[in-house]
Design a protein around this motif. Sequence first.
Motif, PDB file in Angstrom:
ATOM      1  N   ALA A  72      35.203   7.834  59.879  1.00  0.00           N
ATOM      2  CA  ALA A  72      34.090   6.878  59.940  1.00  0.00           C
ATOM      3  C   ALA A  72      34.442   5.597  59.191  1.00  0.00           C
ATOM      4  N   SER A  73      35.053   5.742  58.031  1.00  0.00           N
ATOM      5  CA  SER A  73      35.445   4.571  57.237  1.00  0.00           C
ATOM      6  C   SER A  73      36.499   3.743  57.966  1.00  0.00           C
ATOM      7  N   VAL A 124      24.457   3.753  53.102  1.00  0.00           N
ATOM      8  CA  VAL A 124      24.476   3.431  54.537  1.00  0.00           C
ATOM      9  C   VAL A 124      24.730   1.941  54.718  1.00  0.00           C
ATOM     10  N   ILE A 125      24.006   1.137  53.969  1.00  0.00           N
ATOM     11  CA  ILE A 125      24.103  -0.326  54.100  1.00  0.00           C
ATOM     12  C   ILE A 125      25.487  -0.821  53.706  1.00  0.00           C
ATOM     13  N   LYS A 126      26.028  -0.277  52.626  1.00  0.00           N
ATOM     14  CA  LYS A 126      27.317  -0.746  52.113  1.00  0.00           C
ATOM     15  C   LYS A 126      28.509  -0.193  52.893  1.00  0.00           C
ATOM     16  N   GLU A 127      28.508   1.121  53.170  1.00  0.00           N
ATOM     17  CA  GLU A 127      29.693   1.754  53.739  1.00  0.00           C
ATOM     18  C   GLU A 127      29.687   1.887  55.265  1.00  0.00           C
ATOM     19  N   TYR A 128      28.483   1.918  55.868  1.00  0.00           N
ATOM     20  CA  TYR A 128      28.397   2.139  57.316  1.00  0.00           C
ATOM     21  C   TYR A 128      27.441   1.156  57.987  1.00  0.00           C
ATOM     22  N   PRO A 129      27.574  -0.140  57.694  1.00  0.00           N
ATOM     23  CA  PRO A 129      26.602  -1.119  58.200  1.00  0.00           C
ATOM     24  C   PRO A 129      26.587  -1.267  59.724  1.00  0.00           C
ATOM     25  N   ALA A 144      21.620   1.302  59.145  1.00  0.00           N
ATOM     26  CA  ALA A 144      21.628   0.351  58.027  1.00  0.00           C
ATOM     27  C   ALA A 144      20.387  -0.540  58.047  1.00  0.00           C
ATOM     28  N   VAL A 145      19.946  -0.933  59.220  1.00  0.00           N
ATOM     29  CA  VAL A 145      18.729  -1.750  59.331  1.00  0.00           C
ATOM     30  C   VAL A 145      17.517  -0.915  58.907  1.00  0.00           C
TER      31      VAL A 145
END
Length: 160
Positions: A72-73, A124-129, A144-145
Amino acid sequence: MKSLNPSILFLCLLTFVVSAQNEEQKSSIPAAEESPTSSSLTSQAWEALAAKDFTTAKAKIERCQSLFGEKASEMQTSLSVVPGPDTSKDFWALNDVGTCVFILGKVYEAEGKSAEAITAYEKVIKEYPMSQCWDKQGWYWQPAVAAKERLTALTFDSAK
């Protein structure tokens, strides 16, 4: 003819029974559990959340992160914009891991653990936006939203 020692006969029988039980247990494990997909783990996490089975939800989320987090990253790093509907499925690990971390925030909220929920939403916001989740009604939405919306609500609630 020489007779077998009863102790040896008993040990042989016991070994046979234990071996047969182990094989039966192995065959009763569904193949999906042996090597689950990110999609199946995400679906199971949603289902566990809906059933208020928070322990199972957390276990499925943790398993998804541990099995697919690195992929995912990598997928997240490869993106500069959110994929469109035609290519979003190509980013399956990103989508499922991002969604699972969002679900984790929902689990913590349901448990009344606001600080932990905030941490999950921030992740979620930082790593998977750029992760996306398919809605059964026919469109993708971004965890993220939605996480930003939940952070706003949690922050507002804690300011009261």
